[in-house]
Scaffold this active site. Structure first.
Site, PDB file in Angstrom:
ATOM      1  N   LYS A 148       0.877  -1.181   0.000  1.00 42.90           N
ATOM      2  CA  LYS A 148       0.000   0.000   0.000  1.00 42.90           C
ATOM      3  C   LYS A 148       0.907   1.221   0.000  1.00 42.90           C
ATOM      4  CE  LYS A 148      -1.493  -2.616   2.872  1.00 42.90           C
ATOM      5  NZ  LYS A 148      -1.310  -4.057   3.176  1.00 42.90           N
ATOM      6  N   HIS A 318      -5.185  -4.078  12.997  1.00 45.95           N
ATOM      7  CA  HIS A 318      -4.683  -4.477  11.673  1.00 45.95           C
ATOM      8  C   HIS A 318      -3.243  -4.025  11.449  1.00 45.95           C
ATOM      9  CE1 HIS A 318      -4.728  -4.355   7.100  1.00 45.95           C
ATOM     10  NE2 HIS A 318      -5.234  -5.549   7.331  1.00 45.95           N
ATOM     11  N   LYS A 320       0.876  -3.653  11.463  1.00 43.81           N
ATOM     12  CA  LYS A 320       1.990  -4.579  11.207  1.00 43.81           C
ATOM     13  C   LYS A 320       3.262  -3.923  11.752  1.00 43.81           C
ATOM     14  CE  LYS A 320      -0.923  -4.792   7.365  1.00 43.81           C
ATOM     15  NZ  LYS A 320      -1.861  -5.783   7.822  1.00 43.81           N
TER      16      LYS A 320
END
Length: 400
Positions: A148, A318, A320
Site C-alpha cells: 500500500k 490491523h 503490522k
C-alpha cells in the site's frame, strides 16, 4: 462404484495439478526475483494510527499535487468512501495532473468496470497488477501485491496497512474503530518508493518510466534513520529471522494474523530461551474466517515458553509492527504470517531512530492497555467447535 472411482481419480488429479502448478510457478518466480534493500537513509517520518486522520492528510496532499500522483493499493472496496477517493483522482487528472492507479487484481474484485471506465475517461491511468496468468493459474492466484504505497510529486510517500474502504475510516460496525499504522515519509527514501512503484507499474503495463528523471527530484536528508525493504517470493522470512536474532531484551510484535513459519517460530522460542521478553499483540475480533484458529497452536507454544499475548478489544487491530530492544522497529505492509513471508509482494520500513521508536511505543502501549491478556487456560479449555476450526485452519494455514 464407477462414479466413486472417477471422483477419487478426479480429486487425485486435481491435487497433482495444484502441486505441480504451485511448485513450477514458484520455481519460475524465484528465477526472476531479486533481493534488495536500501542503505541507511535519512528522512522525516510521521505515523498515523487512525484512518480518519490519515485520509484527511492523504487527501489534502493529493489535492495539492502539482505534477503527479502514483497510487498502489491492495484493496479498494465498492462503497461511498471508495467513490470519494475515485472522484478525487478524477478531479486531479482533469486538472492536467498525471494520475496512475495500480490495484491488485484480487484485492480489487469489488471495483466495478463502470468505475474503472470513468477513471480512464477522466484521464486516470489505471492498471491491475499481479494478474492470474496461464499456465500457473493456482500459483499466480496466491501471489498478491499487498503493498500500500503512494507517491505524490516524487516528494511525499505513504506506506502502511490502510486500504480504501469504509471500514478503514470506522464506518463498519463490526470492525470499528479500525486500528492500523501508516507512515508518511518525506526525504531521500521517497525516490526508492517511487522506483518500486514504477517497477510494479512496468510489470503490470509494460511501460518503463524508471529512466525519467522527472519522477526523481533531488530530495533533502531528514533526521530519521531508516531503510526500505521490498520483499517477495520467500525473502521476508530471512529478514524477520535476522531481526529476531538481534534481540537482547525485548521483542514486541503487532499483527492481525499470527501464523509464523517453522523457522520463525523456532527463532522466537530461541529468543525466549535466552531471556528475551516476547510480547505479541493480535486482534480479539477476526476479520477473516479461520485466521484466529490458525494462530492458536503457535500461541499455545509461545505462551507456555513465557511469551505474553494480548488481544486488542477496542475495535479491530490491523497494524503490522515489530520493535526490537527499543532500538529498531519495523512498520510496513507485511503481516506476521506465511502469506506475507512467502507469497505476497510487501514493503517494510526499518527505523533506527530512538525518538521515533519512543513515539511508536507510546501508541503500542496504549493499544496494549486496550487489550486483554490471553491465557493458556482459556486456550486449552475443551471446545469442539474451535477444535474443528483449528484442524481446518492447520490444513490450509500456509494460504490464510
Amino acid at each position: 462404484m464407477n462414479v466413486v472411482i472417477a471422483l477419487i481419480a478426479l480429486v487425485l488429479l486435481s491435487i497433482i495439478w495444484l502441486v505441480l502448478d504451485f511448485s513450477l510457478g514458484l520455481k519460475k518466480h524465484l528465477a526472476s526475483s531479486t533481493q534488495k534493500e536500501t542503505p541507511i537513509l535519512h528522512g522525516d517520518l510521521d505515523i498515523f494510527p487512525h484512518g480518519k486522520k490519515l485520509f484527511t492528510d492523504y487527501f489534502a496532499e493529493i489535492r495539492a499535487a502539482k505534477h503527479h500522483v502514483h497510487v498502489l493499493f491492495y484493496i479498494i472496496k465498492n462503497d461511498p468512501f471508495s467513490q470519494e477517493f475515485f472522484q478525487l483522482l478524477k478531479n486531479k487528472a482533469q486538472q492536467g495532473i498525471e494520475v496512475r492507479l495500480l490495484l491488485d487484481q484480487l484485492g480489487g474484485l469489488k471495483v466495478k468496470r463502470a468505475d474503472i471506465q470513468a477513471l480512464k475517461q477522466a484521464g486516470v491511468q489505471f492498471a491491475y497488477c499481479n494478474r492470474i496468468r496461464f499456465p500457473f493459474l493456482f500459483y499466480t492466484a496466491q501471489v498478491r501485491n499487498h503493498r500500500k504505497v503512494s507517491i505524490i510529486d516524487g516528494k511525499i510517500g505513504y506506506l502502511g496497512g490502510f486500504n480504501i474502504g469504509k471500514e478503514y475510516i470506522d464506518q463498519d460496525p463490526k470492525l470499528s474503530p479500525w486500528r492500523d499504522y501508516h507512515l508518511k515519509i518525506t526525504g531521500e527514501s521517497v525516490n526508492f518508493l517511487q522506483s518500486e512503484f514504477l517497477i510494479d507499474w512496468r510489470i503490470a503495463t509494460g511501460e518503463n518510466l524508471q529512466r525519467d528523471t522527472f519522477y526523481f527530484p533531488k530530495l533533502h536528508q531528514g533526521s530519521v534513520r531508516h531503510r526500505l525493504v521490498p520483499t517477495e517470493c520467500g525473502q521476508l522470512e530471512g529478514f524477520q529471522i535476522r531481526l529476531i536474532q538481534k534481540a537482547k531484551r525485548t521483542i514486541l510484535i503487532g499483527t492481525p494474523y499470527f501464523i509464523p513459519s517453522k523457522k520463525v517460530l523456532n527463532e522466537l522460542l530461541t529468543a525466549l530461551g535466552r531471556g528475551v521478553n516476547l510480547t505479541i499483540l493480535t486482534p480479539y475480533t477476526a476479520d477473516h474466517i479461520l485466521v484466529q484458529e490458525a494462530s492458536y497452536r503457535f500461541l499455545r507454544v509461545l505462551i507456555s515458553a513465557g511469551a505474553q499475548v494480548y488481544q486488542y478489544k477496542k475495535g479491530f487491530y490491523h497494524a503490522k509492527v515489530i520493535v526490537i530492544d527499543d532500538k529498531v522497529c519495523d512498520v510496513g505492509t507485511a503481516n506476521f504470517d506465511n502469506r506475507s513471508f512467502f507469497l505476497n509482494k510487501e514493503i517494510n520500513c526499518y527505523i533506527y531512530d530512538r525518538p521515533f521508536i519512543e513515539r511508536l511505543l507510546s501508541v503500542l502501549n496504549q493499544d496494549i492497555l486496550d487489550s486483554e491478556l490471553m491465557s493458556l487456560e482459556n486456550l486449552n479449555k475443551p471446545n469442539v467447535g474451535r477444535a474443528v476450526k483449528e484442524a481446518a485452519a492447520q490444513a490450509i494455514s500456509f494460504f490464510l
